[in-house]
Design a protein around this motif. Sequence first.
Motif, PDB file in Angstrom:
ATOM      1  N   MET C 277      56.109  47.997  41.095  1.00  0.00           N
ATOM      2  CA  MET C 277      57.209  48.740  40.487  1.00  0.00           C
ATOM      3  C   MET C 277      58.262  49.193  41.498  1.00  0.00           C
ATOM      4  O   MET C 277      59.445  49.232  41.187  1.00  0.00           O
ATOM      5  N   PRO C 303      51.843  52.918  32.702  1.00  0.00           N
ATOM      6  CA  PRO C 303      51.483  51.722  33.472  1.00  0.00           C
ATOM      7  C   PRO C 303      50.021  51.711  33.911  1.00  0.00           C
ATOM      8  O   PRO C 303      49.428  50.652  34.075  1.00  0.00           O
ATOM      9  N   GLU C 304      49.422  52.904  34.064  1.00  0.00           N
ATOM     10  CA  GLU C 304      48.041  52.948  34.564  1.00  0.00           C
ATOM     11  C   GLU C 304      47.028  52.422  33.556  1.00  0.00           C
ATOM     12  O   GLU C 304      45.917  52.067  33.912  1.00  0.00           O
ATOM     13  N   THR C 305      47.418  52.405  32.283  1.00  0.00           N
ATOM     14  CA  THR C 305      46.473  51.911  31.271  1.00  0.00           C
ATOM     15  C   THR C 305      46.958  50.611  30.636  1.00  0.00           C
ATOM     16  O   THR C 305      46.342  50.106  29.706  1.00  0.00           O
ATOM     17  N   ALA C 306      48.067  50.065  31.148  1.00  0.00           N
ATOM     18  CA  ALA C 306      48.617  48.836  30.556  1.00  0.00           C
ATOM     19  C   ALA C 306      47.569  47.733  30.573  1.00  0.00           C
ATOM     20  O   ALA C 306      46.797  47.595  31.523  1.00  0.00           O
ATOM     21  N   ASP C 309      49.885  43.632  33.626  1.00  0.00           N
ATOM     22  CA  ASP C 309      51.010  43.881  34.522  1.00  0.00           C
ATOM     23  C   ASP C 309      51.439  45.332  34.665  1.00  0.00           C
ATOM     24  O   ASP C 309      52.621  45.615  34.911  1.00  0.00           O
ATOM     25  N   GLY C 310      50.493  46.255  34.564  1.00  0.00           N
ATOM     26  CA  GLY C 310      50.826  47.657  34.769  1.00  0.00           C
ATOM     27  C   GLY C 310      51.533  47.921  36.100  1.00  0.00           C
ATOM     28  O   GLY C 310      52.542  48.612  36.130  1.00  0.00           O
ATOM     29  N   PRO C 311      51.037  47.341  37.211  1.00  0.00           N
ATOM     30  CA  PRO C 311      51.573  47.718  38.507  1.00  0.00           C
ATOM     31  C   PRO C 311      53.061  47.440  38.687  1.00  0.00           C
ATOM     32  O   PRO C 311      53.687  47.969  39.585  1.00  0.00           O
ATOM     33  N   GLN C 312      53.617  46.592  37.838  1.00  0.00           N
ATOM     34  CA  GLN C 312      55.024  46.261  38.011  1.00  0.00           C
ATOM     35  C   GLN C 312      55.896  46.870  36.915  1.00  0.00           C
ATOM     36  O   GLN C 312      57.097  46.620  36.888  1.00  0.00           O
TER      37      GLN C 312
ATOM     38  N   GLU D  51      44.667  45.256  38.651  1.00  0.00           N
ATOM     39  CA  GLU D  51      45.911  45.851  38.163  1.00  0.00           C
ATOM     40  C   GLU D  51      45.734  47.252  37.611  1.00  0.00           C
ATOM     41  O   GLU D  51      46.645  48.077  37.673  1.00  0.00           O
ATOM     42  N   ALA D  52      44.561  47.492  37.016  1.00  0.00           N
ATOM     43  CA  ALA D  52      44.341  48.786  36.386  1.00  0.00           C
ATOM     44  C   ALA D  52      44.437  49.895  37.428  1.00  0.00           C
ATOM     45  O   ALA D  52      44.766  51.031  37.118  1.00  0.00           O
ATOM     46  N   GLU D  54      46.033  49.238  40.682  1.00  0.00           N
ATOM     47  CA  GLU D  54      47.265  49.050  41.465  1.00  0.00           C
ATOM     48  C   GLU D  54      48.434  49.817  40.864  1.00  0.00           C
ATOM     49  O   GLU D  54      49.383  50.156  41.555  1.00  0.00           O
ATOM     50  N   GLY D  55      48.364  50.082  39.566  1.00  0.00           N
ATOM     51  CA  GLY D  55      49.448  50.813  38.920  1.00  0.00           C
ATOM     52  C   GLY D  55      49.390  52.315  39.168  1.00  0.00           C
ATOM     53  O   GLY D  55      50.293  53.037  38.781  1.00  0.00           O
ATOM     54  N   MET D  56      48.339  52.803  39.826  1.00  0.00           N
ATOM     55  CA  MET D  56      48.211  54.247  40.043  1.00  0.00           C
ATOM     56  C   MET D  56      49.007  54.667  41.285  1.00  0.00           C
ATOM     57  O   MET D  56      48.945  54.019  42.324  1.00  0.00           O
TER      58      MET D  56
END
Lengths: 340, 340, 340, 340
Positions: C277, C303-306, C309-312, D51-52, D54-56
């Motif tokens: 992100m 994004p943390e529970t997406a 592609d949450g991290p982006q 990813e779960a 990496e978004g944190m």
Amino acid sequence: MIIVLKAGATGQEIGLVEEKIEAYGLAAHTSRGVERTIIGAIGDERKMQPEAFEGMECVEKVLRILKPYKIVSRDFQKEDTVITVRGQNIGGGTVALFAGPCAVEGREMMLGIAAQVASCGASFLRGGAFKPRTSPYAFLGLGEEGLKYLAEAREATGLPVATELMDPRDIDLVVKYADVIQIGARNMQNFRLLTEVGRLDKPVILKRGLSATIMEWLMSAEYIAAEGNRQIILCERGVRTFEPSTRNTFDVSAIPVVKSLSHLPVIADPSHAAGKMSLVEPLAAAAIAAGADGVMIEVHHDPETALSDGPQSLRPDTFGEVAARLKGIATAVGKTMGKA
Amino acid sequence: MIIVLKAGATGQEIGLVEEKIEAYGLAAHTSRGVERTIIGAIGDERKMQPEAFEGMECVEKVLRILKPYKIVSRDFQKEDTVITVRGQNIGGGTVALFAGPCAVEGREMMLGIAAQVASCGASFLRGGAFKPRTSPYAFLGLGEEGLKYLAEAREATGLPVATELMDPRDIDLVVKYADVIQIGARNMQNFRLLTEVGRLDKPVILKRGLSATIMEWLMSAEYIAAEGNRQIILCERGVRTFEPSTRNTFDVSAIPVVKSLSHLPVIADPSHAAGKMSLVEPLAAAAIAAGADGVMIEVHHDPETALSDGPQSLRPDTFGEVAARLKGIATAVGKTMGKA
Amino acid sequence: MIIVLKAGATGQEIGLVEEKIEAYGLAAHTSRGVERTIIGAIGDERKMQPEAFEGMECVEKVLRILKPYKIVSRDFQKEDTVITVRGQNIGGGTVALFAGPCAVEGREMMLGIAAQVASCGASFLRGGAFKPRTSPYAFLGLGEEGLKYLAEAREATGLPVATELMDPRDIDLVVKYADVIQIGARNMQNFRLLTEVGRLDKPVILKRGLSATIMEWLMSAEYIAAEGNRQIILCERGVRTFEPSTRNTFDVSAIPVVKSLSHLPVIADPSHAAGKMSLVEPLAAAAIAAGADGVMIEVHHDPETALSDGPQSLRPDTFGEVAARLKGIATAVGKTMGKA
Amino acid sequence: MIIVLKAGATGQEIGLVEEKIEAYGLAAHTSRGVERTIIGAIGDERKMQPEAFEGMECVEKVLRILKPYKIVSRDFQKEDTVITVRGQNIGGGTVALFAGPCAVEGREMMLGIAAQVASCGASFLRGGAFKPRTSPYAFLGLGEEGLKYLAEAREATGLPVATELMDPRDIDLVVKYADVIQIGARNMQNFRLLTEVGRLDKPVILKRGLSATIMEWLMSAEYIAAEGNRQIILCERGVRTFEPSTRNTFDVSAIPVVKSLSHLPVIADPSHAAGKMSLVEPLAAAAIAAGADGVMIEVHHDPETALSDGPQSLRPDTFGEVAARLKGIATAVGKTMGKA
């Protein structure tokens, strides 16, 4: 550092890894999982090379936790490094504008281009006196003569000059004339040269190697910094990929990535990245929009007769127009561009 | 050279291109097609740089017809170059077997490994006294001390020694002890170093750069040859790609491609290409099967404690078994392997 | 097309090549140089495959003069293609802003994000109902249910929706709900799928393949155009290189290169290119500065529970701030951004 | 899975990560180091996507410990998979020899080539009835007619036939005629197609994508295996790199790497990798020397008029000579080659 053992590693093997970690002065912290045993090495992992463990029979892989560079990292210094040369800044809210010919071809040529780019707002002059060329049959630069014309151009314009150093045997010569020393992409891992410029008290532009990862690039910066010289400017100039339509692929992401990992300023060289004059402006604009602290643009009064890199050089009048539009991008990201 | 003009190029523009070609002493040969006009430059195109035309407004692209290298090309010399050093051959039906540690770590270590690899059929010893390392904090080699141990190992075994030269300032020193000078991958385009070794009367191993095209590699060989030294051995050691499971991607096709373009011998360094001991044998076998004139294998008596590249080094006993199997591949392609 | 013969090609061999060219209905134009004979094929070279000549014994190489694509080229249509969907433009002075979640995860989620991005100036909604995932064990999308929520989000916001088509068997379904069909990077050379969307009367976003050259990308666009559908939007989303610090290397140069070769609009997907992100804003800004006709940004309320592609993905509030700053860049290059 | 937190992560943030791990049913194991806190997730990490985490906000990076594929891994099955089709083996001491034209161009052509390659020891016939072509204007294959000729060639020679499937809508047709289904490089991540062939009871050749990592390739194999079909043959056919002298760079290391990670057989396609007939033999030899379980060679009675891939096709007589020499390499590595 995390050492992952192969499935079925024995207690004795685990013991050997633990002992080795402790021999380096770190603490071993072992977790036996269902499928794999993993051993964490707690302490300053920079003392250990991953290789020391990868060579062991029972080891599947070794994962670094810390970055292998230190002085140049953002962890080591939170604030951005700002470099000031003869009153011109690189970093800290200013977009430095380096301009000049690829190679210094003669006195009049150098002085003429210098005067023109200075009047268009350039903050640094560039020009090569020693040229790395793929072919032994190509023009290799004027050597000291070229350095003298650069120095003369500095006197005439008041702008600091940046020029390339290729060989440790030329250091005294280049230092005598240049304000900023440039290490070219092909020398990014010429470790002896890095060590030498690390001992100087002059800013160094370190270009990214054609296939250097960002980590390797920062390790090369660390080579310079480890010798004491912390006035390092990183320069993205494109990497080698499969795409044939541009000479290199300009890695614009490297700009924000490097700025998150390191406190050093990052500039961009769209001329070398693209190899085509029509791409210089869009890539320079992209670099500034992505956060670059400067751009380096090749300018030649007659690209069709240039002895080096004509196809990517802008004519002085075009350069003036491009510089004006780039200022607009710099303003949009809250910075000022060019001569202080 | 073929110059393709943009659609709609005018007669005047065509005239300018023709004049420029003639100014280089070549003849211009113009074909006006339906969609594009193309101009052929007839004569020795090596006198012209494509750039001289790419910078012209009316030019869409420039295509080379001839290769930019000359002395090292198969056109220049039809027969394979065979290099003989102290009775050992590289090229011409022999697969040379270079073996030894990545870095010379001490006297006993070097003499011990040398004796072992000699008894397993190695035809050349290798070992680094000056080591290029990514990290400034890693072991950088023993310098002259290492060179002395190499020379001592040569006396003991009768085998010629190959070692790396990194800095033009070390030439006299390295020449004093080495039989074969190695230019590392990171120095493949250190043009000053190439020029210097081009003036020596010693065979030179030129490793392929991590992202060097075969054409650039041959141009670097041309740099050496242009100065007079034609005892050049090309060494494929893997190129950089997106694949993370090997340190580099060993480009086995480069072997037959180079052999079709050039008369120089080509060897392979599977140890550096793979970075893993388990891959050394399959890659060495692949290289020999594809026509390599030699392989270079790292051997260490205790890979787990090696100061450099332990994970890719074979133990001496394993090396012996591998060498025996590689001989079988050499035989299958009609060659002999190892010590004469 | 230029056919370069090997040194020493005989008159008979030259004759065979000439005959073959004439058999395709083109004229052969032979130049005998000192080192090589070259034969030009004058006429529409798209009728001949270079392969037809590369397979001949006497041929060294074959060089194309013309581009292999036609309808999508700038030569075919000088003016930029501008695509308008439900009143929103792509191309022609507008920077389209596509926003929404990577995958549609549920009704409330989709409607919530849609409302938020619409209020921040997005001009198109995006969201995947069919998701290509590297792992068979990952979330593969809601299918038709997801498409229904997208359509509902369109009703609520008035914004057109773009969504991915992966399988020719889903065409009727996807066409029923979507305003813009997206072909993912992994399907850029799924030629059957391209042929199918070429028969539709709906705009198609064609993402660049992970290792597709710009020429191949344009050839895939030609596949669509050749069937009649000329509403094609090219989308740069990063290519695969050796650099591990970003998921892909965003090839910003592709934007001006494509715009010079083709009349089609080009947008950018910085979210997939970077995979992080923190890089979305600098890459989106770079794309707009380099001339992109739109950007596609993933937005997720958490994004943390997406599920993908949450991290982006940006949070809606961050998206609002980013969109405002990107408008500043669009203004600096003389364009307007977002909803008409 | 190892989760590395950013410097300065708070106790609360650590708690959130631990909770999330536990919510997946794994145990969290936290080590607070001097510079970084790292948290290990103990249990079956395949349940969690990196990813779960990496978004944190507080997470710096996530490192996998286990491989993301399971059924196709060497951990899952120790012994090599051997696939037998109509009495011909792939794997287990046999080097399978696939031969035939790139595309089936007609009845006589297919039967003629089939008879010739059978008499030279081929163990499988190959030939494409559906051809993926970069250009919409190129020959796209004979479709069902081609499949019929392939089946006829099988009757005539007794050899099993392998042919490509490009579209899920053609499955019934292809299954009716083919013994082995081939998934082309461009479809390696056509996940819907993988799922469909995973439900068949036919061996599948899965070609490596042009820029697929070995891990992604194995994940695509896992897609097939997860549906029940475990008769999977991996085929290395070159990857895309910066080197222009070969069509692709044949990644010979992939052969031993895959064989260490997976129990599946691996074959090589040197014809597509190189794109040049002169490179087919050295690359096939290299593949066999490196441990390949088979090679796939394109043969055409008249490469100069071939409708597809002429430049890389061998003439039948050359094929016979090459096959004989390759047998020598197979013998040198302790295997037998060709027809049982």
